[in-house]
Design a protein around this motif. Sequence first.
Motif, PDB file in Angstrom:
ATOM      1  N   THR A  26       0.922  -1.126  -0.059  1.00 57.44           N
ATOM      2  CA  THR A  26       0.141  -0.138  -0.038  1.00 57.44           C
ATOM      3  C   THR A  26       0.841   1.228  -0.023  1.00 57.44           C
ATOM      4  O   THR A  26       0.291   2.294  -0.285  1.00 57.44           O
ATOM      5  N   ARG A  27       2.278   0.968   0.128  1.00 50.98           N
ATOM      6  CA  ARG A  27       3.122   2.281   0.209  1.00 50.98           C
ATOM      7  C   ARG A  27       3.938   2.223  -0.867  1.00 50.98           C
ATOM      8  O   ARG A  27       5.022   2.976  -1.040  1.00 50.98           O
ATOM      9  N   ASN A  28       3.510   1.650  -1.855  1.00 52.15           N
ATOM     10  CA  ASN A  28       4.191   1.627  -3.160  1.00 52.15           C
ATOM     11  C   ASN A  28       5.445   0.637  -3.204  1.00 52.15           C
ATOM     12  O   ASN A  28       6.364   1.057  -4.063  1.00 52.15           O
ATOM     13  N   PHE A  29       5.593  -0.241  -2.502  1.00 54.68           N
ATOM     14  CA  PHE A  29       6.665  -1.116  -2.624  1.00 54.68           C
ATOM     15  C   PHE A  29       6.206  -2.390  -3.390  1.00 54.68           C
ATOM     16  O   PHE A  29       4.961  -2.878  -3.101  1.00 54.68           O
ATOM     17  N   GLU A  30       7.351  -3.143  -3.973  1.00 50.03           N
ATOM     18  CA  GLU A  30       6.807  -4.286  -4.578  1.00 50.03           C
ATOM     19  C   GLU A  30       7.715  -5.261  -3.730  1.00 50.03           C
ATOM     20  O   GLU A  30       8.692  -5.355  -3.514  1.00 50.03           O
ATOM     21  N   VAL A  31       6.645  -6.213  -2.998  1.00 52.64           N
ATOM     22  CA  VAL A  31       7.359  -7.158  -2.083  1.00 52.64           C
ATOM     23  C   VAL A  31       7.431  -8.500  -2.463  1.00 52.64           C
ATOM     24  O   VAL A  31       6.452  -9.237  -2.896  1.00 52.64           O
ATOM     25  N   LEU A  32       8.511  -9.196  -2.556  1.00 50.02           N
ATOM     26  CA  LEU A  32       8.985 -10.530  -3.012  1.00 50.02           C
ATOM     27  C   LEU A  32       8.842 -11.529  -1.571  1.00 50.02           C
ATOM     28  O   LEU A  32       9.870 -11.455  -0.926  1.00 50.02           O
ATOM     29  N   MET A 109       3.834  -1.644  12.046  1.00 47.83           N
ATOM     30  CA  MET A 109       4.307  -1.346  10.382  1.00 47.83           C
ATOM     31  C   MET A 109       4.576  -0.034  10.104  1.00 47.83           C
ATOM     32  O   MET A 109       5.629   0.026   9.263  1.00 47.83           O
ATOM     33  N   GLU A 110       4.277   0.879  11.070  1.00 44.59           N
ATOM     34  CA  GLU A 110       4.690   2.491  10.734  1.00 44.59           C
ATOM     35  C   GLU A 110       6.292   2.285  10.933  1.00 44.59           C
ATOM     36  O   GLU A 110       7.054   2.917  10.221  1.00 44.59           O
ATOM     37  N   GLU A 111       6.758   1.496  12.116  1.00 40.16           N
ATOM     38  CA  GLU A 111       8.195   1.602  12.508  1.00 40.16           C
ATOM     39  C   GLU A 111       8.883   0.869  11.381  1.00 40.16           C
ATOM     40  O   GLU A 111       9.772   1.392  10.863  1.00 40.16           O
ATOM     41  N   LEU A 112       8.086  -0.041  10.849  1.00 43.58           N
ATOM     42  CA  LEU A 112       9.272  -0.708   9.985  1.00 43.58           C
ATOM     43  C   LEU A 112       9.235   0.040   8.712  1.00 43.58           C
ATOM     44  O   LEU A 112      10.519   0.252   8.052  1.00 43.58           O
ATOM     45  N   ILE A 113       8.056   0.765   8.231  1.00 40.38           N
ATOM     46  CA  ILE A 113       8.408   1.612   6.878  1.00 40.38           C
ATOM     47  C   ILE A 113       9.154   2.732   7.042  1.00 40.38           C
ATOM     48  O   ILE A 113       9.890   3.116   6.298  1.00 40.38           O
ATOM     49  N   VAL A 114       9.213   3.263   8.207  1.00 43.88           N
ATOM     50  CA  VAL A 114      10.131   4.405   8.423  1.00 43.88           C
ATOM     51  C   VAL A 114      11.460   3.859   8.521  1.00 43.88           C
ATOM     52  O   VAL A 114      12.513   4.725   7.745  1.00 43.88           O
ATOM     53  N   ARG A 115      11.981   2.758   9.031  1.00 42.37           N
ATOM     54  CA  ARG A 115      13.089   2.481   8.944  1.00 42.37           C
ATOM     55  C   ARG A 115      13.637   1.847   7.686  1.00 42.37           C
ATOM     56  O   ARG A 115      14.837   2.237   6.973  1.00 42.37           O
ATOM     57  N   ILE A 116      12.823   1.345   6.699  1.00 45.07           N
ATOM     58  CA  ILE A 116      12.976   1.057   5.310  1.00 45.07           C
ATOM     59  C   ILE A 116      13.169   2.500   4.634  1.00 45.07           C
ATOM     60  O   ILE A 116      14.260   2.415   3.744  1.00 45.07           O
ATOM     61  N   ASN A 117      12.470   3.342   4.675  1.00 44.45           N
ATOM     62  CA  ASN A 117      12.717   4.514   3.994  1.00 44.45           C
ATOM     63  C   ASN A 117      14.004   5.140   4.228  1.00 44.45           C
ATOM     64  O   ASN A 117      14.662   5.782   3.406  1.00 44.45           O
TER      65      ASN A 117
END
Length: 226
Positions: A26-32, A109-117
């Motif tokens: 939903t945040r525009n990542f393609e996940v494998l 999930m917000e924490e994971l997304i922040v760290r990924i970015n």
Amino acid sequence: MSNTVKILLAEDEPSLGQIIKESLETRNFEVLLCVNGEEAYKVYKQENPLLLVLDVMMPKKDGFTLAKEIRQENPTIPIIFLTAKSQTEDVVQGFNLGGNDYLKKPFSMEELIVRINALLKRGQNEISSEIIPLGEYVFNLKKQTLTFHNTTENLTHREANLLYYLIKNKNQVLERSFILKKLWGDDDFFNARSMDVFITKLRKKLKSDPAIQIINVRGFGYKLIY
């Protein structure tokens, strides 16, 4: 999907893996999504993701072992470990094996997304600011220039990125399939011929220093030697 960032997620808990996958998509990542370390390594080799999210405890091959193998091939790809372990020595081991970040379960999930970015942004900044000595040349990736003594030549965006990956893998084979997918998006025949043309152009632009060679390793790719 052309504007998405490709992430490899290795998580053996099906429900958690699916939740992470759907949230990131939903945040525009393609996940494998892979369910064990062996599968994740195969997918990594085939798909060339930009970032890895690895569960530590997985069947067939654990996250630490997988990260160690990938780090030997790719010293720069960002790696985030997911784990239920909380002991300090486990965290230290993860970082010693090349992990960039570490999330303990349960996490938001917000924490994971922040760290990924944050990791993706950091990687872009490191690459874009590099000025790299190359024999008698100076290569500036950010400005896309190649300077020989007092003469500076402009490179195209693709020439600059191709040269960057050759330099980062100097004295090692840069696999044809990897660089084609990375810079051309597909490793088909026509893109392969296009890459050969770019290699020829780079050879001409580097010819003033005879110590620099780009060697064709038949059937595998190219090797930059200097």
